[in-house]
Write an enzyme that holds these catalytic residues in place. Sequence first.
Site, mmCIF file in Angstrom:
data_model
loop_
_atom_site.group_PDB
_atom_site.id
_atom_site.type_symbol
_atom_site.label_atom_id
_atom_site.label_comp_id
_atom_site.label_asym_id
_atom_site.label_seq_id
_atom_site.Cartn_x
_atom_site.Cartn_y
_atom_site.Cartn_z
ATOM 1 N N THR A 63 0.808 -1.226 0.000
ATOM 2 C CA THR A 63 0.000 0.000 0.000
ATOM 3 C C THR A 63 0.837 1.269 0.000
ATOM 4 O OG1 THR A 63 -1.613 1.244 1.342
ATOM 5 C CG2 THR A 63 -0.078 -0.129 2.530
ATOM 6 N N TYR A 88 -2.197 -0.039 10.124
ATOM 7 C CA TYR A 88 -2.305 -0.655 8.807
ATOM 8 C C TYR A 88 -1.005 -0.502 8.027
ATOM 9 C CZ TYR A 88 -3.648 -1.094 3.882
ATOM 10 O OH TYR A 88 -3.698 -1.429 2.549
#
Length: 309
Positions: free
Chosen positions: A110, A133
């Site tokens: 990501t 995350y």
Amino acid sequence: MFKVAVIGASGLLGRAVVRELAAATPWQVVPTAFRHGGPQQTVLDVRDAQAVNAFVECEAPDAIVLAAAERRPDICEHDPAAARALNVDAVRSIATAARQRGAWVLSISTDYVFDGTQAPYRAGDTPNPLNAYGHSKLEGERALIEASDNALVLRLPLLYGPIVGWHESAVTSLVPAIIASAQPGAQAAPMDAWATRYPTFTPDVAFVIRELLLRCADGEPVRGVAQWSGDEPMTKHDIAVQLAQALGVEARLLAQPTPTDATPRPRDCHLDSGRLEALGMGRRTPFDVAIRAVLDAFMQNPQNGEPNA
């Protein structure tokens, strides 16, 4: 025949990858899903290292595309152990099993591995995640590279594409609030106008992944870290405006100039796609074209939601 295992094939990106490979290659594709596999999907819990080993040993894939992950920042923040099980430990198990088989692994990461203060980010820039995350995905990148020397991390930004429910993407999840705001007497829907995102169409990503797999099949696998991103900068408010236009509704939207999320998010993590572009790879569908295809298909058939775009 070249054999590809797509792990997480029932998700937003996994479905796009399976669809692309089925349409454009003669390869054998083995899709997996968690708990509820379709008629042609193998059920696989990637958190179970023994199950992963057995799957890789049985199927003996030449390449593995790992699209399974915990991608919801708020969930990761509240349950970092569960996020780690999917985003770190599972990556390590798959990479280890793949190394023993000699398979190439592509693992999805990501833009949230960066802090959003110095965009655009090249693949070799130093990560500095702001939330659980991002930390878990960065650890997953390192686990992949440590476990296998025949692997690629592919960093991606905000994804959207053919859906089976509005919730599947942070783009389409805005639709219910947009529609509600257009009702008589409804209040304006607040939309973040602070953070810049780069919405990226999953069929375009699947196209890039197929190109990477072609190089692997030809004996020239790309390894290390690469990035792919859409090139249209948009805030959540910008996205909502375009969604309203595509839906044909007079939405009332309230731009929020400061962040309001409980979980910290970076302001601008634009990913530089130069490495893959230099290899002649890539495709970008304009957002307005792609999102209309997604919305039209889902509105016409909510049980399917797979457009022909």
